[in-house]
Write an enzyme that holds these catalytic residues in place. Structure first.
Site, PDB file in Angstrom:
ATOM      1  N   TYR A  51     -11.405  -3.689   8.724  1.00  0.00           N
ATOM      2  CA  TYR A  51      -9.947  -4.516   9.150  1.00  0.00           C
ATOM      3  C   TYR A  51     -10.362  -4.858  10.599  1.00  0.00           C
ATOM      4  CZ  TYR A  51      -7.235  -2.714   5.087  1.00  0.00           C
ATOM      5  OH  TYR A  51      -7.143  -2.429   4.020  1.00  0.00           O
ATOM      6  N   VAL A 151      -0.383   3.852  -4.939  1.00  0.00           N
ATOM      7  CA  VAL A 151       0.399   2.566  -5.491  1.00  0.00           C
ATOM      8  C   VAL A 151       0.861   2.720  -6.707  1.00  0.00           C
ATOM      9  CG1 VAL A 151       0.645   0.153  -5.259  1.00  0.00           C
ATOM     10  CG2 VAL A 151      -0.572   1.401  -3.505  1.00  0.00           C
TER      11      VAL A 151
END
Length: 299
Positions: A51, A151
């Site tokens: 990132y 998730v």
């Protein structure tokens, strides 16, 4: 302040306890005394430079805690409130005090513990947003490619609450758990398409991929145009005509997820609660794919 993070972008050898300035809330932020913090795959991706973040920095993307200070202009929160939410810039939660983005924070209701609330913003929030993106009608069939992870497990539960049928690919070790949550588990590997078709004879109406690569490519042809989403391989999913999940990151989403826990419809699947001193070992479990359920750190 001492928190667990990394010295510079790289592998696990860059992880360390680091000394950083005491956080102060900037515009739109809350300062909290951390009571619990979640561990996610995104944490090691931050550390390895995916990132664009370099160190030294404290890791941690989501926390639950007690409000210590509120920045000017923020309404709806006050010192002493019990809250949970996402950390600005995906950093800062693995420490005694942390910042939370006020627009991505919510009050923690009675009956929802800090360890439960701390794991909602990233994984469960992504699951909720996926269903909002898909807008499948009750009775539709959802394919979750990689349903046994952070998730996938809340997604299965939230989808069932909406009246969806769920087919989830996963390793055999996760099949019993997925079955208990109401999904039809399907093994990865050769013959996966035939197994999915057998589990969903009426076809697949929408899908979320949590694996990427060849596992995503293998199932893409089963999903209608525009109804394929991935958070694991954003480049390939676009090549295949699918989409990234558009995240909401709002107070309303977090409040709804907390209500689902309080009502008994959502189990956040917290499997381990570890002291902050064990953050490195906890992250290694997540990075190695060996965690079952969510791991929480407590200062």
């Amino acid at each position: 302040m001492r928190g667990y993070g990394f010295l510079r972008a790289g592998g696990p050898e860059q992880e360390a306890f680091v000394d950083v300035p005491e956080p102060e809330p900037g515009p739109g932020e809350l300062l909290v005394r951390v009571r619990a913090a979640g561990v996610n795959p995104g944490d090691w991706r931050v550390r390895n430079g995916s990132y664009g973040v370099d160190g030294p920095a404290v890791l941690g993307r989501e926390v639950a805690g007690t409000v210590l200070a509120v920045s000017d202009g923020v309404t709806g929160f006050a010192p002493g409130d019990e809250v949970f939410g996402g950390c600005p810039g995906m950093l800062g939660g693995w420490a005694p005090r942390a910042l939370i983005t006020a627009s991505f924070a919510a009050h923690r209701p009675d009956g929802v513990g800090p360890e439960q609330a701390a794991v909602l913003p990233v994984a469960a929030g992504t699951a909720y947003d996926t269903l909002e993106n898909l807008q499948l009608e009750r009775g539709s069939t959802l394919l979750v490619n990689g349903a046994g992870g952070g998730v996938g497990l809340p997604l299965v539960q939230l989808a069932r609450l909406r009246g969806l049928h769920v087919v989830g690919t996963a390793s055999p070790a996760k099949h019993e758990l997925l079955g208990r949550l109401g999904a039809t588990p399907v093994a990865y590997g050769d013959g996966v398409l035939d197994r999915i078709r057998a589990a969903a004879p009426g076809g697949i109406d929408g899908a979320l991929d949590l694996v990427g690569g060849e596992a995503l490519r293998a199932v893409a042809g089963l999903v209608p145009a525009g109804a394929l989403y991935s958070v694991a391989d954003k480049t390939l999913v676009k090549e295949l005509g699918g989409n990234e999940v558009t995240r909401d990151r709002s107070t309303a989403v977090l409040a709804e997820l907390a209500r689902s826990i309080a009502d008994g419809g959502l189990d956040p699947m917290v499997s381990e609660v570890r002291p902050l001193e064990q953050a490195g070992a906890a992250l290694a479990l997540v990075e190695g794919g060996h965690a079952t359920g969510k791991i929480v750190l407590v200062p």
